[in-house]
Design a protein around this motif. Sequence first.
Motif, short mmCIF file in Angstrom:
data_model
loop_
_atom_site.label_atom_id
_atom_site.label_comp_id
_atom_site.label_asym_id
_atom_site.label_seq_id
_atom_site.Cartn_x
_atom_site.Cartn_y
_atom_site.Cartn_z
N SER A 1 -63.05 41.91 -71.70
CA SER A 1 -61.40 42.07 -71.32
C SER A 1 -60.89 40.94 -72.23
CB SER A 1 -61.38 41.52 -70.11
OG SER A 1 -61.67 40.33 -69.77
N ALA A 2 -59.44 40.97 -72.38
CA ALA A 2 -58.69 40.25 -73.29
C ALA A 2 -58.67 38.66 -73.01
CB ALA A 2 -57.28 40.63 -72.93
N ALA A 3 -58.91 38.22 -71.72
CA ALA A 3 -59.17 36.95 -71.35
C ALA A 3 -60.59 36.51 -72.11
CB ALA A 3 -59.16 36.68 -69.93
N GLN A 4 -61.57 37.47 -71.81
CA GLN A 4 -63.04 36.96 -72.16
C GLN A 4 -63.17 37.04 -73.63
OE1 GLN A 4 -65.13 40.13 -70.12
NE2 GLN A 4 -66.04 38.61 -68.67
N TYR A 5 -62.39 37.92 -74.42
CA TYR A 5 -62.56 37.88 -75.83
C TYR A 5 -61.84 36.73 -76.48
CZ TYR A 5 -61.81 39.21 -80.58
OH TYR A 5 -61.70 39.27 -82.00
N GLU A 6 -60.68 36.36 -75.84
CA GLU A 6 -60.11 35.17 -76.22
C GLU A 6 -61.06 33.92 -76.06
OE1 GLU A 6 -56.07 32.63 -75.69
OE2 GLU A 6 -56.54 33.85 -73.99
N GLU A 7 -61.71 33.74 -74.84
CA GLU A 7 -62.31 32.83 -74.93
C GLU A 7 -63.58 32.71 -75.74
OE1 GLU A 7 -64.74 30.49 -70.85
OE2 GLU A 7 -63.30 32.22 -70.73
N LEU A 8 -64.22 34.00 -76.10
CA LEU A 8 -65.38 33.96 -77.18
C LEU A 8 -64.71 33.77 -78.47
CD1 LEU A 8 -67.30 37.13 -75.96
CD2 LEU A 8 -67.85 34.91 -75.76
N GLN A 9 -63.48 34.03 -78.69
CA GLN A 9 -62.89 33.84 -79.97
C GLN A 9 -62.74 32.37 -80.45
OE1 GLN A 9 -58.78 34.78 -80.47
NE2 GLN A 9 -59.61 36.17 -82.40
N LEU A 10 -62.14 31.58 -79.24
CA LEU A 10 -62.03 30.35 -79.54
C LEU A 10 -63.24 29.40 -79.41
CD1 LEU A 10 -58.93 30.02 -76.99
CD2 LEU A 10 -58.82 29.96 -79.62
N HIS A 11 -64.26 30.00 -78.77
CA HIS A 11 -65.37 29.16 -78.69
C HIS A 11 -66.22 29.31 -79.95
CE1 HIS A 11 -68.95 27.94 -75.86
NE2 HIS A 11 -69.00 27.20 -76.88
N ALA A 12 -66.01 30.37 -80.45
CA ALA A 12 -66.80 30.87 -81.75
C ALA A 12 -66.13 29.87 -82.99
CB ALA A 12 -66.66 32.44 -82.36
N ILE A 13 -64.60 29.68 -83.00
CA ILE A 13 -63.84 29.18 -84.04
C ILE A 13 -64.42 27.43 -83.65
CG2 ILE A 13 -61.89 28.53 -85.04
CD1 ILE A 13 -60.87 31.36 -83.89
N ALA A 14 -64.55 27.10 -82.55
CA ALA A 14 -64.70 25.71 -82.29
C ALA A 14 -66.24 25.56 -82.86
CB ALA A 14 -64.53 25.43 -80.78
N VAL A 15 -67.10 26.27 -82.52
CA VAL A 15 -68.46 26.19 -83.11
C VAL A 15 -68.45 26.23 -84.54
CG1 VAL A 15 -70.68 27.11 -83.29
CG2 VAL A 15 -69.43 26.77 -81.04
N LEU A 16 -67.76 27.11 -85.16
CA LEU A 16 -67.60 27.34 -86.76
C LEU A 16 -67.23 25.88 -87.42
CD1 LEU A 16 -67.48 29.09 -89.06
CD2 LEU A 16 -65.31 29.48 -88.67
N ALA A 17 -66.49 25.21 -86.55
CA ALA A 17 -66.07 23.83 -87.19
C ALA A 17 -67.23 22.75 -87.23
CB ALA A 17 -64.94 22.99 -86.37
N SER A 18 -68.31 23.01 -86.46
CA SER A 18 -69.36 22.21 -86.82
C SER A 18 -70.43 22.83 -87.58
CB SER A 18 -70.18 22.03 -85.43
OG SER A 18 -69.40 21.43 -84.29
N VAL A 19 -70.35 24.11 -87.75
CA VAL A 19 -71.34 24.86 -88.74
C VAL A 19 -70.83 25.00 -90.24
CG1 VAL A 19 -72.46 26.87 -89.02
CG2 VAL A 19 -72.34 26.40 -86.86
#
Length: 929
Positions: free
Chosen positions: A435-453
């Motif tokens: 869903s739109a809310a789920q995708y946004e949550e995954l998107q933000l989580h992925a970008i947040a993890v990208l800052a560490s990787v």
Amino acid sequence: MSSLAVAEPPRSRAPSRPPARSPAVSPAPGPSRCGGERRRNASDAGADLGAVQDTQLRSVDLNHVIKLLKDSDSKEKEQLKTLKKLVKHFENGLTLKDLAQIIEILILCAEKMSEQEAFTEPLCELIKLCGLPFQKKTLSDEISYSMAVSKSIAQLGYLMKVPSSQVRIQICKCVVSFYNMELPRKLLSGYQPTSANYKIQMAELGGLAEILVSSLALVENQLPEKLWVLKALQHLSSSGVNCRLMMKAQAASRLCLYLTGIDPSGQLVFRSSEILWNLLENTSKEEVVNQLSSLECVHALKEAFVDLLMHGFRNYDRQLRNDLLVIATLLAENPAAPMIESGFAKLLVVLATFTEVKIPNPLVKGLKLTYSYEDFELKKLLFNVIGVLSKDPCAVQLSPFLFVLTLQLLSENDVMPALLYYVKPYQKPGFHDWSAAQYEELQLHAIAVLASVAPLLIDKYLSCQANTLLLVFLEWCIGQDPFFGQGNSFHGTGGRGNKLAQMRYSLRVLRAVVSLYDDAVNRNLCDQGAIRQLLDILQYAANKSKEKEDAILLEIQADILFLLSALCENDLHRKELFSYEGVDILIPFIQMDPKKLYSGLGHNHLLFSALDCLWSCVIGCCIAEDYFLEKQGIFLLLDLLALKQKNLCNMILGILVEFCDNPKTISHISTWRGEKDQTATNLLIQLWRQEELDLGVKRDRYGRIVDMKRPIASSFQKQQEVIPMPANCPSFAIMEISENIRAKLYSLLCKLGFENLSGLSAKNFVTLAIIQHYIDFKVGEVWSELCAEIKEEFRPVTSDEEALKVISEVSEHTGRMVAALQTEVLGSQNHQEIQEEEKTYTKIQAIHKQREMVNKSWENFLTRTSNYEALKKAKRLQEKSIEASRSKSKAQNEAVRSTDIKGLGTRIGSGRLVTVESTPPQLIGGPLA
């Protein structure tokens, strides 16, 4: 008996567990996560005794029963009959005073069981009675018998050694009944039940939980018994006291190994994981993780997770799988846990990326994730595992080899492309999609993890053109595309109805890679016009902040200012790109209302970022410096400096010192005026005095030097002992320069000059004399330390000793000279004050004399108006005075004018106004011509 352990219906998991542990269905009833829900609040039965039918039974001699059981000559039939009567007598509950003897009888029955199985049933019946509420006669019985009761309950646990499945299961049922207490149908006359939590407290006091954990070794191969022990431990683990006792018996490692046990009902995994969660919540998380960090435990956790992942199709299975993954995440945070050696880390990384990169991998062959809520939680947990693996600060120090393996693991399994998959504008989902809310949550989580990787895999970052993707994504963030963020998740804070959350985390990624100061990364960014784009985003955020300020917008602006600082530092061309537009954006930040610095939203951080950006992006570029001066930027910096905030002064002074390399700056500093017409020099001297006051430098009440040998040494510096230092290590006197602002104040005043300074008082000149010789005093301090270090280690030769003595005398002489100059300044001020005082006194005297003359004139006037004789006398004196004023030699035909006014009736003298008649015609052309 085995059916007793598996025939119970499933229950719903408590709603208070963490998000990863969502509500699920389990195969057997168990206690709620909340301790209050696990215990039924049974009301005290004393108030209801009148409504209950009393039971009067014949007393039983327990001593006789014990003696009968100990007597080897007694018949078995008689013993069993006596035990049956005993059970009948206490069918409504055991009394506290008899409990110790009942436990002794239980032990005797257990001993007889090894030879006579007939004692099994009465033993179980007596154990069953222990599950009923104990009976007390007085309110104080609970306290009086507490030690005896706690030891008796502990003895119940030791009876687990009895090799009987029926007995062991009955003991576990008895323990479970502690948490589901029901009042008996009949009560003993004169007795009342103990409080609902009494048995639970006594079990904690007796250490029952630790005993039951130890008894797990006795039931390793008996699944029904093992399940009942786990059920009892599940109830006991609701208490922090019991959890600590269980940890002493290595409960965490024991239970983790049960995760791979064979159990068709699934209760083994469920109850073991539940107890592990209770241990994590009620005891030290570090201690539990340390117990689980063995290779055997990690393997068991991995196998249980894989089994649920591949073969679990119910929601309950998926929820339990997620629970195990949370525990695995906690293990991944421990550098000592063999997550890589066991292959668990690789499996989790592959699971996190296989849906994005679409590369076949045998580890996930046949696996297909759905778009259910449980699989959504799984996806977030897997992202979280990658974040944990990539930001372990201790991994490099503890095991560099494992850290290299971690980097290799992340690189080879396409973590970077998988995370960058989400760095793109939102697209409408299909029918089978998040869903739109789920995708946004995954998107933000992925970008947040990208800052560490990203900082760890910088080569992979560049090869995937991550900078380009992020800049395009940021362009979308400030664009006009219709998008309304849900802002439901942790990472979506402040992003509801906008794209600020996406902008925030994208900038965090750029900040992480730019802070490496890698030339390739920074050059790649600048070549794509990052400076211009960042300025546009900064202006966008600044405009948004004017509408409504919040912490998210302030953080975004601070991050952009940091990025600009890192990109423009030491690069003239980039500073020129920044110059005009950048200075225009910086000025409002420096003009920030000082009251906002204490708002708590982050204005303080934003101001520091703006000053750092000014230092890095403007100073060193003549175009930018001149434009900043045109915008009266120096005035703004001095206004900030005048606030005298200690955390700001150091940076502002550093900027001003650097700016003074521009010849136009000095005139701006000299022109500035603060409150009450304060000059910049005056402000700098005040800051010096305040700094010395904070450092504890000794001065007299006039601000003069007191210690001639160490004139500028702080109190802390004087307390330091002499410590010989290597040549490449700076001494304390050198280190002290960077720890306060005196060196910057000295440098700035050197730029302004120590001569022709207007608007300074004598007190300021006294301080200025110290500032002017700051470098001389500092050199003397260094030599003083050098002499002390030399004398500490060896004795110098005569010539060196004399040289050191001369140098020390020079420093002391400088101090005395400055002190003499200060005294002279104060003396000159005192002399000037005395002269000004004399002038003021003379002026006051003149004023008093004038007042006396005015008063005397007024008295004469009053005398003339009130005394006619005095008036005539005054008239005569006036005429005499007039006559005396006339010339003695008269010209021929000269007209003589009378001073009297005919017909005048006044008694006072004439005023200052006179009327002069016209010259008579006969005199025209005469002597007056």
